[in-house]
Design an enzyme around this catalytic site. Sequence first.
Site, mmCIF file in Angstrom:
data_model
loop_
_atom_site.group_PDB
_atom_site.id
_atom_site.type_symbol
_atom_site.label_atom_id
_atom_site.label_comp_id
_atom_site.label_asym_id
_atom_site.label_seq_id
_atom_site.Cartn_x
_atom_site.Cartn_y
_atom_site.Cartn_z
ATOM 1 N N SER A 140 0.862 -1.184 0.000
ATOM 2 C CA SER A 140 0.000 0.000 0.000
ATOM 3 C C SER A 140 0.892 1.225 0.000
ATOM 4 O O SER A 140 2.095 1.135 0.283
ATOM 5 C CB SER A 140 -0.863 -0.012 1.270
ATOM 6 O OG SER A 140 -1.489 1.237 1.503
ATOM 7 N N TYR A 153 -1.158 -0.979 10.868
ATOM 8 C CA TYR A 153 -1.336 -1.160 9.426
ATOM 9 C C TYR A 153 -0.119 -0.638 8.664
ATOM 10 O O TYR A 153 0.363 -1.282 7.725
ATOM 11 C CB TYR A 153 -2.609 -0.432 8.973
ATOM 12 C CG TYR A 153 -3.001 -0.719 7.547
ATOM 13 C CD1 TYR A 153 -3.574 -1.939 7.196
ATOM 14 C CD2 TYR A 153 -2.802 0.225 6.543
ATOM 15 C CE1 TYR A 153 -3.947 -2.205 5.883
ATOM 16 C CE2 TYR A 153 -3.170 -0.036 5.230
ATOM 17 C CZ TYR A 153 -3.738 -1.251 4.910
ATOM 18 O OH TYR A 153 -4.091 -1.514 3.608
#
Length: 248
Positions: A140, A153
Site C-alpha cells: 500500500s 497497518y
Amino acid sequence: MSNQTILITGGNAGIGLATAKLFASNGYNVAIIGRRAEQNESAAVAIKEIGASCLPLTGDVTDETFIRDAVARTKSEFGGLHHVFNNAGVEQVPSPLPDQTIDDYRKIIDVNVMGVWLVMRETIPTIIESGGGCVVNTSSVAGLIGMVQIPLYIAAKHAVIGLTKAVALEYAQQGVRINAVCPGAVQTDLYDRFTGKNAEMEQAIEAMHPMGRSGTPEEVASAVLYLCRDATWTTGQSIVMDGGFTAQ
C-alpha cells in the site's frame, strides 16, 4: 495462457476478484482463497461465466495446514501453479495509540504479514516445479509513508515490502519473480469499512490524491497482470498506483 494458473488470496471481492476476472479473461486457470464459503462460490460462478476454470478454497491465510492443502489442491486441479497474488488483508480502524490493543496487533500483523510470508513459503516450491512464475504481494502507499492513528497497518504494509525484497533476492535465479503493488485509496469493502462510508471523509481522502479521485480494483488488477505476464525482468520492486499521492 490456458495452461497457466494463478492463486489469489482474498480473491472473492474487491481487488482480488477484479484480478481473478482479468486473469480469467486472459485464459488463466484461477484458484481463489477467502474466508467465506458463500462469497467464494459466488465469485467462482462469476469467474466461470467468463469461460475460465475456477477453484474456490475456503479458509484463513494464517492457517498453515489450510494453506498447504490449498496449494496441493490447486496443483492437483490444474496440474501446476505459476503465479500467486497475495491480496488478503485487514484494515486498522484509526484510533489513538493508547487505545490500541494486543488483539489489534495480532490480528493485523498475523493476516497482513504472516499470511503473506506463509503463502510465499508454501507456494514458491510449487511455482518452481511448474516452470517458474511470479508472486505479487499487496502492500500500500501505507508501506511507503507514515499516517497517524494506524501504526499497526503502516508497520504491516512496510513489512510486506521488506518480505518482497528479501524473497525476491533469494529466488532471483530460480525463475520466480517477487514484486509488490502499492495502491492508494481504492473503492473496495475495506475502503468502505475504513471510512465508515462517511461522505466527508471520502471526499477528504480523494482530495489528497492529485488526480482527484480514488482508484478502482480493475486499475490495480491491470498492474498485477502486467507483473505476472509482461514484466519478465522485474523483481523485488514495489509498483505504486496512487493517483499521484506519494509524488507530493
